[in-house]
Design a protein around this motif. Structure first.
Motif, PDB file in Angstrom:
ATOM      1  N   GLU A 155       0.820  -1.217   0.000  1.00 27.30           N
ATOM      2  CA  GLU A 155       0.000   0.000   0.000  1.00 27.30           C
ATOM      3  C   GLU A 155       0.854   1.267   0.000  1.00 27.30           C
ATOM      4  O   GLU A 155       0.474   2.275  -0.578  1.00 27.30           O
ATOM      5  CB  GLU A 155      -0.935   0.000   1.211  1.00 27.30           C
ATOM      6  N   SER A 156       2.015   1.213   0.654  1.00 30.55           N
ATOM      7  CA  SER A 156       2.848   2.417   0.701  1.00 30.55           C
ATOM      8  C   SER A 156       3.364   2.773  -0.685  1.00 30.55           C
ATOM      9  O   SER A 156       3.457   3.955  -1.050  1.00 30.55           O
ATOM     10  CB  SER A 156       4.021   2.211   1.661  1.00 30.55           C
ATOM     11  N   ALA A 157       3.689   1.761  -1.504  1.00 29.87           N
ATOM     12  CA  ALA A 157       4.141   2.011  -2.886  1.00 29.87           C
ATOM     13  C   ALA A 157       3.007   2.621  -3.704  1.00 29.87           C
ATOM     14  O   ALA A 157       3.232   3.529  -4.521  1.00 29.87           O
ATOM     15  CB  ALA A 157       4.635   0.714  -3.525  1.00 29.87           C
ATOM     16  N   VAL A 158       1.786   2.144  -3.489  1.00 27.77           N
ATOM     17  CA  VAL A 158       0.633   2.708  -4.197  1.00 27.77           C
ATOM     18  C   VAL A 158       0.451   4.171  -3.817  1.00 27.77           C
ATOM     19  O   VAL A 158       0.211   5.028  -4.681  1.00 27.77           O
ATOM     20  CB  VAL A 158      -0.641   1.890  -3.894  1.00 27.77           C
ATOM     21  N   ARG A 159       0.583   4.483  -2.525  1.00 23.31           N
ATOM     22  CA  ARG A 159       0.446   5.878  -2.088  1.00 23.31           C
ATOM     23  C   ARG A 159       1.516   6.748  -2.730  1.00 23.31           C
ATOM     24  O   ARG A 159       1.243   7.873  -3.176  1.00 23.31           O
ATOM     25  CB  ARG A 159       0.525   5.958  -0.561  1.00 23.31           C
ATOM     26  N   ASP A 160       2.745   6.238  -2.798  1.00 20.09           N
ATOM     27  CA  ASP A 160       3.834   6.998  -3.433  1.00 20.09           C
ATOM     28  C   ASP A 160       3.513   7.297  -4.894  1.00 20.09           C
ATOM     29  O   ASP A 160       3.757   8.408  -5.392  1.00 20.09           O
ATOM     30  CB  ASP A 160       5.147   6.215  -3.364  1.00 20.09           C
ATOM     31  N   LEU A 161       2.971   6.301  -5.596  1.00 16.28           N
ATOM     32  CA  LEU A 161       2.655   6.479  -7.013  1.00 16.28           C
ATOM     33  C   LEU A 161       1.556   7.506  -7.209  1.00 16.28           C
ATOM     34  O   LEU A 161       1.612   8.325  -8.136  1.00 16.28           O
ATOM     35  CB  LEU A 161       2.248   5.135  -7.624  1.00 16.28           C
TER      36      LEU A 161
ATOM     37  N   GLU B 214       1.706  15.048  -8.671  1.00 20.34           N
ATOM     38  CA  GLU B 214       2.723  16.085  -8.846  1.00 20.34           C
ATOM     39  C   GLU B 214       3.091  16.310 -10.306  1.00 20.34           C
ATOM     40  O   GLU B 214       3.303  17.445 -10.750  1.00 20.34           O
ATOM     41  CB  GLU B 214       3.986  15.715  -8.062  1.00 20.34           C
ATOM     42  N   HIS B 215       3.199  15.206 -11.064  1.00 16.57           N
ATOM     43  CA  HIS B 215       3.738  15.299 -12.421  1.00 16.57           C
ATOM     44  C   HIS B 215       2.694  15.151 -13.528  1.00 16.57           C
ATOM     45  O   HIS B 215       2.965  15.511 -14.675  1.00 16.57           O
ATOM     46  CB  HIS B 215       4.816  14.228 -12.631  1.00 16.57           C
ATOM     47  N   GLY B 216       1.539  14.610 -13.197  1.00 15.66           N
ATOM     48  CA  GLY B 216       0.531  14.392 -14.230  1.00 15.66           C
ATOM     49  C   GLY B 216       0.746  13.093 -14.988  1.00 15.66           C
ATOM     50  O   GLY B 216      -0.176  12.337 -15.225  1.00 15.66           O
ATOM     51  N   SER B 217       1.984  12.847 -15.372  1.00 11.05           N
ATOM     52  CA  SER B 217       2.352  11.584 -16.018  1.00 11.05           C
ATOM     53  C   SER B 217       3.726  11.184 -15.503  1.00 11.05           C
ATOM     54  O   SER B 217       4.542  12.036 -15.155  1.00 11.05           O
ATOM     55  CB  SER B 217       2.365  11.721 -17.536  1.00 11.05           C
ATOM     56  N   ILE B 218       3.977   9.873 -15.449  1.00 11.54           N
ATOM     57  CA  ILE B 218       5.255   9.373 -14.955  1.00 11.54           C
ATOM     58  C   ILE B 218       5.735   8.232 -15.849  1.00 11.54           C
ATOM     59  O   ILE B 218       4.949   7.617 -16.580  1.00 11.54           O
ATOM     60  CB  ILE B 218       5.171   8.885 -13.495  1.00 11.54           C
ATOM     61  N   ASP B 219       7.029   7.965 -15.768  1.00 10.33           N
ATOM     62  CA  ASP B 219       7.585   6.775 -16.401  1.00 10.33           C
ATOM     63  C   ASP B 219       8.484   6.085 -15.377  1.00 10.33           C
ATOM     64  O   ASP B 219       8.536   6.493 -14.216  1.00 10.33           O
ATOM     65  CB  ASP B 219       8.323   7.106 -17.698  1.00 10.33           C
ATOM     66  N   ALA B 220       9.182   5.063 -15.807  1.00 18.50           N
ATOM     67  CA  ALA B 220       9.996   4.283 -14.868  1.00 18.50           C
ATOM     68  C   ALA B 220      11.062   5.131 -14.189  1.00 18.50           C
ATOM     69  O   ALA B 220      11.487   4.827 -13.059  1.00 18.50           O
ATOM     70  CB  ALA B 220      10.648   3.111 -15.597  1.00 18.50           C
ATOM     71  N   GLY B 221      11.489   6.197 -14.840  1.00 18.85           N
ATOM     72  CA  GLY B 221      12.505   7.062 -14.266  1.00 18.85           C
ATOM     73  C   GLY B 221      12.036   7.822 -13.036  1.00 18.85           C
ATOM     74  O   GLY B 221      12.864   8.319 -12.267  1.00 18.85           O
ATOM     75  N   HIS B 222      10.732   7.925 -12.844  1.00 15.22           N
ATOM     76  CA  HIS B 222      10.207   8.620 -11.667  1.00 15.22           C
ATOM     77  C   HIS B 222      10.140   7.725 -10.437  1.00 15.22           C
ATOM     78  O   HIS B 222       9.958   8.226  -9.322  1.00 15.22           O
ATOM     79  CB  HIS B 222       8.793   9.148 -11.952  1.00 15.22           C
ATOM     80  N   LEU B 223      10.271   6.421 -10.607  1.00 10.35           N
ATOM     81  CA  LEU B 223      10.102   5.509  -9.484  1.00 10.35           C
ATOM     82  C   LEU B 223      11.277   5.631  -8.512  1.00 10.35           C
ATOM     83  O   LEU B 223      12.441   5.600  -8.944  1.00 10.35           O
ATOM     84  CB  LEU B 223       9.978   4.072  -9.985  1.00 10.35           C
ATOM     85  N   PRO B 224      11.007   5.766  -7.233  1.00  5.98           N
ATOM     86  CA  PRO B 224      12.082   5.992  -6.243  1.00  5.98           C
ATOM     87  C   PRO B 224      13.175   4.930  -6.281  1.00  5.98           C
ATOM     88  O   PRO B 224      14.354   5.247  -6.111  1.00  5.98           O
ATOM     89  CB  PRO B 224      11.336   5.969  -4.901  1.00  5.98           C
ATOM     90  N   GLU B 225      12.806   3.660  -6.514  1.00 10.10           N
ATOM     91  CA  GLU B 225      13.795   2.575  -6.553  1.00 10.10           C
ATOM     92  C   GLU B 225      14.133   2.151  -7.979  1.00 10.10           C
ATOM     93  O   GLU B 225      14.830   1.158  -8.175  1.00 10.10           O
ATOM     94  CB  GLU B 225      13.242   1.355  -5.797  1.00 10.10           C
TER      95      GLU B 225
ATOM     96  N   VAL C 121       4.657   5.707 -20.766  1.00 11.86           N
ATOM     97  CA  VAL C 121       4.277   6.875 -19.981  1.00 11.86           C
ATOM     98  C   VAL C 121       2.924   6.556 -19.336  1.00 11.86           C
ATOM     99  O   VAL C 121       1.970   6.184 -20.027  1.00 11.86           O
ATOM    100  CB  VAL C 121       4.168   8.140 -20.853  1.00 11.86           C
ATOM    101  N   TYR C 122       2.860   6.679 -18.015  1.00 10.06           N
ATOM    102  CA  TYR C 122       1.658   6.321 -17.269  1.00 10.06           C
ATOM    103  C   TYR C 122       0.919   7.593 -16.824  1.00 10.06           C
ATOM    104  O   TYR C 122       1.528   8.568 -16.401  1.00 10.06           O
ATOM    105  CB  TYR C 122       2.014   5.521 -16.020  1.00 10.06           C
ATOM    106  N   ARG C 123      -0.413   7.525 -16.921  1.00  9.78           N
ATOM    107  CA  ARG C 123      -1.262   8.608 -16.434  1.00  9.78           C
ATOM    108  C   ARG C 123      -2.457   8.018 -15.707  1.00  9.78           C
ATOM    109  O   ARG C 123      -2.800   6.839 -15.903  1.00  9.78           O
ATOM    110  CB  ARG C 123      -1.767   9.464 -17.606  1.00  9.78           C
TER     111      ARG C 123
END
Length: 393
Positions: A134-140, A146-157, A200-202
């Motif tokens: 659940e914490s990973a889901v909250r982070d996403l 914040e960004h509107g769209s994300i890709d793998a480069g935005h993932l903390p790990e 790219v994920y939205r």
């Protein structure tokens, strides 16, 4: 338009056993079934990305680019210009497709978003615990906000962990990537564009047009997808229809009965087949020679390929070179309603290498024409590295 030929088992005893004495059905010869199958695939012509995808419903995606990527080959074989194909995955003001699980990971017509609700619901029901936590889901959700769209480069790990030396059976995805995949599977996020070939994920609520952002009932979903599959197959068994979007056969059979789709008999097929209600004639097929990816909708179901054309060809990209029966990247060649041979091609260093070739006809000009077509798609010069073997059936 040919006349409908109604047949019964009592007429000669050569029809499949599923036809009883009193049940009359339309009958297709094998050559007619081939013509229907090819005509429904709209090969050649002058299509656009949107028109081809809208008609096909889905086009398979794959990372391998030995010649062109799978979705590119499918579009090019249907007359979409190279320049448009190369821009097919870019961001648009209104999306054409979303990426999801159909026959495999596919580009799916955005109009079909409501009709994949049954699959999204099934993913929700399957997971007792949220993959990644659940914490990973909250982070996403925070990142998307914040960004509107994300890709793998935005993932903390990042997207993957480093695999431990000698380890097997371990999921290399990071917790955030596992959670992101889960959110895509259940429909909270989606991918309607790529940056290069990076997803790219939205938020699906933002990405899917408002009029389409809804969930159809299970029966509505299956009926719509079965109808799309039938429209692209023309004449098909339950297994053929089920394979198109990977729907369970029991659901497909129930849908065919619910929609009262007519049953037909096909020469040499030992199973009942079904005819698309929109099929009113057997067309004359005069498609120019075209090489297809093995991920193409015409040939991706190996059982159907063998039933229609007698070919037991398989993808050998994961087979060690010494054990391959043909070649790394097999491309069947369609000429009219026939598939008289195949090429094994690989693009490298500005050359389009012909690593293997099989051909059934004495006239090899259609084979050369198909090769020239692929050369135009790739901008590479053909180079023969083999002799053409005689294809025997």
């Amino acid at each position: 338009m040919r006349a409908v030929r109604v047949v019964r088992r009592s007429t000669g005893g050569v029809l499949p056993s599923w036809i009883d004495e009193e049940f009359a059905v339309d009958h297709f010869s094998l050559s007619e079934a081939r013509a229907v199958a090819v005509s429904r695939q709209r090969l050649g012509g002058a299509g656009s990305y949107e028109s081809v995808l809208r008609a096909a419903g889905c086009i398979q995606l794959d990372t391998i680019s030995a010649v062109r990527r799978a979705h590119e080959s499918s579009l090019l074989a249907r007359g979409v210009p190279v320049s448009e194909v190369e821009n097919s995955l870019i961001a648009r003001s209104r999306p054409v497709a979303f990426e999801y699980w159909a026959h495999a990971l596919s580009l799916i017509d955005i109009e079909l978003w409501p009709y994949f609700a049954f699959r999204r619901r099934s993913y929700r029901a399957l997971e007792r615990e949220v993959p990644g936590g659940e914490s990973a889901v909250r982070d996403l959700r925070v990142l998307l906000g914040e960004h509107g769209s994300i890709d793998a480069g935005h993932l903390p790990e990042g997207a993957t962990h480093r695999r431990a030396p000698g380890s097997t059976g371990w999921d290399p995805r990071s917790d955030h990537k596992r959670a992101l995949d889960y959110l895509l599977n259940i429909g909270e996020v989606t991918c309607v564009e790529r940056d290069g070939f990076r997803r790219v994920y939205r938020s699906a609520a933002d990405a899917v047009p408002a009029g389409l952002f809804r969930d159809a009932s299970d029966d509505e979903c299956v009926d719509r997808l079965v109808s799309v599959a039938l429209a692209n197959l023309g004449v098909a068994t339950v297994d053929d229809v089920a394979d198109y979007f990977r729907i369970k056969q029991a659901r497909v059979r129930a849908s065919l009965e619910r929609m009262e789709v007519p049953r037909v008999a096909v020469e040499s097929w030992d199973k009942a087949a079904y005819r698309d209600p929109g099929l009113t004639d057997v067309p004359e097929v005069d498609a120019s020679p075209t090489a297809l990816s093995m991920f193409d909708t015409l040939v991706w179901h190996r059982g159907r390929l063998e039933r229609l054309w007698g070919h037991d060809w398989r993808i050998e990209i994961y087979v060690p070179q010494k054990k391959r029966t043909f070649g790394y990247w097999c491309m069947p060649v369609v000429v009219g309603s026939e598939i008289p041979g195949r090429l094994a091609l690989r693009r490298r260093d500005g050359r389009l290498s012909v690593e293997a070739a099989e051909w059934a006809w004495s006239d090899r000009e259609p084979l050369r024409e198909a090769l020239r077509g692929v050369a135009e798609w790739t901008g590479a010069k053909p180079k023969w590295e083999c002799r053409v073997r005689r294809l025997r059936r």
